[in-house]
Design a protein around this motif. Structure first.
Motif, PDB file in Angstrom:
ATOM      1  N   MET A   1      -5.624   5.661  -3.959  1.00  0.00           N
ATOM      2  CA  MET A   1      -5.856   4.820  -2.788  1.00  0.00           C
ATOM      3  C   MET A   1      -6.444   3.479  -3.205  1.00  0.00           C
ATOM      4  SD  MET A   1      -8.175   5.626   0.582  1.00  0.00           S
ATOM      5  CE  MET A   1      -9.767   5.349  -0.221  1.00  0.00           C
ATOM      6  N   GLU A   2      -7.393   3.496  -4.133  1.00  0.00           N
ATOM      7  CA  GLU A   2      -8.037   2.266  -4.572  1.00  0.00           C
ATOM      8  C   GLU A   2      -7.052   1.348  -5.292  1.00  0.00           C
ATOM      9  OE1 GLU A   2     -10.923   5.359  -3.744  1.00  0.00           O
ATOM     10  OE2 GLU A   2      -9.166   5.327  -5.069  1.00  0.00           O
ATOM     11  N   GLU A   3      -6.194   1.916  -6.134  1.00  0.00           N
ATOM     12  CA  GLU A   3      -5.186   1.107  -6.824  1.00  0.00           C
ATOM     13  C   GLU A   3      -4.187   0.524  -5.848  1.00  0.00           C
ATOM     14  OE1 GLU A   3      -5.049   3.506 -11.112  1.00  0.00           O
ATOM     15  OE2 GLU A   3      -3.808   4.174  -9.420  1.00  0.00           O
ATOM     16  N   ALA A   4      -3.725   1.334  -4.900  1.00  0.00           N
ATOM     17  CA  ALA A   4      -2.778   0.853  -3.896  1.00  0.00           C
ATOM     18  C   ALA A   4      -3.417  -0.225  -3.025  1.00  0.00           C
ATOM     19  CB  ALA A   4      -2.283   2.015  -3.037  1.00  0.00           C
ATOM     20  N   HIS A   5      -4.699  -0.082  -2.746  1.00  0.00           N
ATOM     21  CA  HIS A   5      -5.418  -1.097  -1.971  1.00  0.00           C
ATOM     22  C   HIS A   5      -5.450  -2.423  -2.724  1.00  0.00           C
ATOM     23  CE1 HIS A   5      -9.366  -2.132   0.395  1.00  0.00           C
ATOM     24  NE2 HIS A   5      -8.357  -2.924   0.713  1.00  0.00           N
ATOM     25  N   ARG A   6      -5.753  -2.379  -4.009  1.00  0.00           N
ATOM     26  CA  ARG A   6      -5.772  -3.620  -4.801  1.00  0.00           C
ATOM     27  C   ARG A   6      -4.412  -4.296  -4.797  1.00  0.00           C
ATOM     28  NH1 ARG A   6      -9.388  -0.569  -8.087  1.00  0.00           N
ATOM     29  NH2 ARG A   6      -7.711   0.110  -9.488  1.00  0.00           N
ATOM     30  N   ASP A   7      -3.354  -3.507  -4.925  1.00  0.00           N
ATOM     31  CA  ASP A   7      -2.002  -4.074  -4.873  1.00  0.00           C
ATOM     32  C   ASP A   7      -1.744  -4.728  -3.518  1.00  0.00           C
ATOM     33  OD1 ASP A   7      -1.464  -3.220  -7.431  1.00  0.00           O
ATOM     34  OD2 ASP A   7      -0.209  -1.522  -6.828  1.00  0.00           O
ATOM     35  N   ALA A   8      -2.155  -4.051  -2.444  1.00  0.00           N
ATOM     36  CA  ALA A   8      -1.925  -4.570  -1.098  1.00  0.00           C
ATOM     37  C   ALA A   8      -2.619  -5.905  -0.891  1.00  0.00           C
ATOM     38  CB  ALA A   8      -2.402  -3.551  -0.065  1.00  0.00           C
ATOM     39  N   VAL A   9      -3.853  -6.017  -1.352  1.00  0.00           N
ATOM     40  CA  VAL A   9      -4.600  -7.270  -1.223  1.00  0.00           C
ATOM     41  C   VAL A   9      -3.934  -8.379  -2.036  1.00  0.00           C
ATOM     42  CG1 VAL A   9      -6.794  -8.384  -1.800  1.00  0.00           C
ATOM     43  CG2 VAL A   9      -6.783  -6.158  -0.665  1.00  0.00           C
ATOM     44  N   ARG A  10      -3.511  -8.045  -3.233  1.00  0.00           N
ATOM     45  CA  ARG A  10      -2.888  -9.039  -4.120  1.00  0.00           C
ATOM     46  C   ARG A  10      -1.568  -9.550  -3.541  1.00  0.00           C
ATOM     47  NH1 ARG A  10       0.676  -7.981  -8.265  1.00  0.00           N
ATOM     48  NH2 ARG A  10       0.252  -5.756  -8.070  1.00  0.00           N
ATOM     49  N   ILE A  11      -0.729  -8.641  -3.052  1.00  0.00           N
ATOM     50  CA  ILE A  11       0.577  -9.042  -2.515  1.00  0.00           C
ATOM     51  C   ILE A  11       0.415  -9.834  -1.220  1.00  0.00           C
ATOM     52  CG2 ILE A  11       2.751  -8.187  -1.576  1.00  0.00           C
ATOM     53  CD1 ILE A  11       2.602  -7.836  -4.569  1.00  0.00           C
TER      54      ILE A  11
ATOM     55  N   PHE B   1       0.830  -1.206   0.000  1.00  0.00           N
ATOM     56  CA  PHE B   1       0.000   0.000   0.000  1.00  0.00           C
ATOM     57  C   PHE B   1       0.867   1.259   0.000  1.00  0.00           C
ATOM     58  CE2 PHE B   1      -2.226   3.445   2.210  1.00  0.00           C
ATOM     59  CZ  PHE B   1      -3.326   3.582   1.371  1.00  0.00           C
ATOM     60  N   VAL B   2       1.847   1.300   0.879  1.00  0.00           N
ATOM     61  CA  VAL B   2       2.720   2.480   0.954  1.00  0.00           C
ATOM     62  C   VAL B   2       3.469   2.688  -0.358  1.00  0.00           C
ATOM     63  CG1 VAL B   2       4.849   3.351   2.031  1.00  0.00           C
ATOM     64  CG2 VAL B   2       2.952   2.532   3.450  1.00  0.00           C
ATOM     65  N   TYR B   3       4.006   1.604  -0.927  1.00  0.00           N
ATOM     66  CA  TYR B   3       4.720   1.738  -2.197  1.00  0.00           C
ATOM     67  C   TYR B   3       3.791   2.276  -3.280  1.00  0.00           C
ATOM     68  CZ  TYR B   3       7.570   0.706  -6.257  1.00  0.00           C
ATOM     69  OH  TYR B   3       8.288   0.821  -7.419  1.00  0.00           O
ATOM     70  N   GLY B   4       2.571   1.785  -3.315  1.00  0.00           N
ATOM     71  CA  GLY B   4       1.624   2.272  -4.313  1.00  0.00           C
ATOM     72  C   GLY B   4       1.340   3.751  -4.173  1.00  0.00           C
ATOM     73  N   ILE B   5       1.091   4.202  -2.958  1.00  0.00           N
ATOM     74  CA  ILE B   5       0.814   5.633  -2.733  1.00  0.00           C
ATOM     75  C   ILE B   5       2.023   6.481  -3.105  1.00  0.00           C
ATOM     76  CG2 ILE B   5       0.351   7.373  -0.960  1.00  0.00           C
ATOM     77  CD1 ILE B   5      -2.115   5.718  -1.734  1.00  0.00           C
ATOM     78  N   LEU B   6       3.211   6.037  -2.727  1.00  0.00           N
ATOM     79  CA  LEU B   6       4.421   6.822  -3.004  1.00  0.00           C
ATOM     80  C   LEU B   6       4.765   6.871  -4.487  1.00  0.00           C
ATOM     81  CD1 LEU B   6       6.783   5.797  -0.063  1.00  0.00           C
ATOM     82  CD2 LEU B   6       5.437   7.891  -0.292  1.00  0.00           C
ATOM     83  N   THR B   7       4.273   5.934  -5.256  1.00  0.00           N
ATOM     84  CA  THR B   7       4.566   5.917  -6.694  1.00  0.00           C
ATOM     85  C   THR B   7       3.390   6.436  -7.520  1.00  0.00           C
ATOM     86  OG1 THR B   7       3.980   3.551  -6.732  1.00  0.00           O
ATOM     87  CG2 THR B   7       6.330   4.123  -6.577  1.00  0.00           C
ATOM     88  N   GLY B   8       2.467   7.148  -6.862  1.00  0.00           N
ATOM     89  CA  GLY B   8       1.449   7.886  -7.588  1.00  0.00           C
ATOM     90  C   GLY B   8       0.146   7.174  -7.840  1.00  0.00           C
TER      91      GLY B   8
END
Length: 306
Positions: free
Chosen positions: A276-286, A266-273
């Motif tokens: 919130m919804e995209e970073a959330h999806r990444d967090a769930v997947r990882i 989640f943090v990596y997603g937010i820091l790379t632009g």
């Protein structure tokens, strides 16, 4: 005598030139003594592993002993390419006895170990000042020495940095005063469905889970609040919106480190632009991927970074 620092910063110049986000985890580093053998771990270090695996410039700040366990855990960090500022102190390297029941861990945490004596030296303070995100929890502040120095490190963080408080309640190593103090530093707060009732009681908060989350958001001026409900769902709150996702069903090896993987992604997603919804999806997947592997530091497959 001042503690000796062990620095491992392989690739620092190259990473800086690419302007990767700088992410730091402060806190416990230890051997998880699992039924199938020991594994290096600790929530803030797990967090750093996953942010670095995704592409961040990640660093761990902690302490190990002047012992063979300390030597070997540093080797594990270097093999996993986890950059770090790890002090060598005259206390034994940390250990946690982990029991698994249906893949779910329970913990017995050895006391008065090296990470109870984390220093706050100039190199670590300088790193924190440059960090784009800093992760911390309650456990490493159980001892007054580490608590004082973690406070110094957090005070050095830049105002715009993400200050990620993963509450990570363990044993009796927390109090209302400590939780409130760390929340005052935080602008991102992560809590799960087992921890929320404890927080409701300790902080004397009324209402449903959703109302308590909104109260915490407002009371502490949070940018994000992350609420996870294990195999069921997760919710991420911001002042403007909410993201809800069901937890995917996977074949679970164990859940060790899955929450830290969620946090790191989640943090990596937010820091790379990402939104919130995209970073959330990444967090769930990882985090789902980590559940399918044994231990907290599984090797990433190429598709995970997409």
């Amino acid at each position: 005598m001042m503690p000796a620092y062990n620095f491992y910063v392989e690739g620092y110049c190259a990473m800086s030139e690419k302007k990767k986000p700088i992410v730091v985890g402060i806190g416990e580093i230890l051997w998880d003594m699992l039924p199938g053998g020991r594994r290096a771990g600790g929530a803030p270090i797990n967090f750093v592993y996953h942010t670095a695996a995704l592409g961040a410039e990640g660093y761990a700040i902690s302490a190990v002993g002047n012992d063979q366990d300390g030597d070997e855990i540093l080797l594990e960090l270097e093999k996993s390419k986890i950059a770090h500022f790890i002090a060598r102190v005259p206390y034994p390297t940390g250990k946690v006895l982990v029991e698994l029941k249906d893949g779910i861990p329970s913990y017995t945490i050895v006391e008065d170990v090296a990470w109870d004596h984390i220093p706050a030296e100039k190199q670590a303070l300088d790193l924190i000042r440059r960090a784009d995100a800093v992760c911390f929890g309650t456990l490493a502040s159980r001892n007054a020495h580490s608590r004082q120095n973690i406070t110094r490190l957090l005070e050095a963080a830049a105002p715009q940095a993400l200050k990620f408080f993963d509450i990570n309640l363990r044993g009796s190593y927390y109090s209302p005063e400590l939780i409130r103090r760390l929340l005052e530093f935080a602008n991102v707060f992560k809590i799960n469905d087992e921890e929320l009732p404890v927080i409701r009681r300790l902080l004397a908060l009324d209402g449903s889970d959703d109302e308590v989350c909104h109260t915490l958001m407002k009371q502490y001026g949070l940018r994000y609040l992350i609420f996870t409900a294990g195999e069921n769902y997760s919710i991420i709150y911001s002042p403007q919106s909410l993201s809800y996702l069901k937890t995917p069903k996977v074949c679970v090896a164990d859940t060790v480190g899955a929450g830290d993987a969620f946090s790191g992604a989640f943090v990596y997603g937010i820091l790379t632009g990402k939104t919130m919804e995209e970073a959330h999806r990444d967090a769930v997947r990882i985090s789902a991927f980590v559940c399918t592997r044994s231990g907290a530091w599984p090797e990433y497959t190429p598709d995970l970074k997409g």
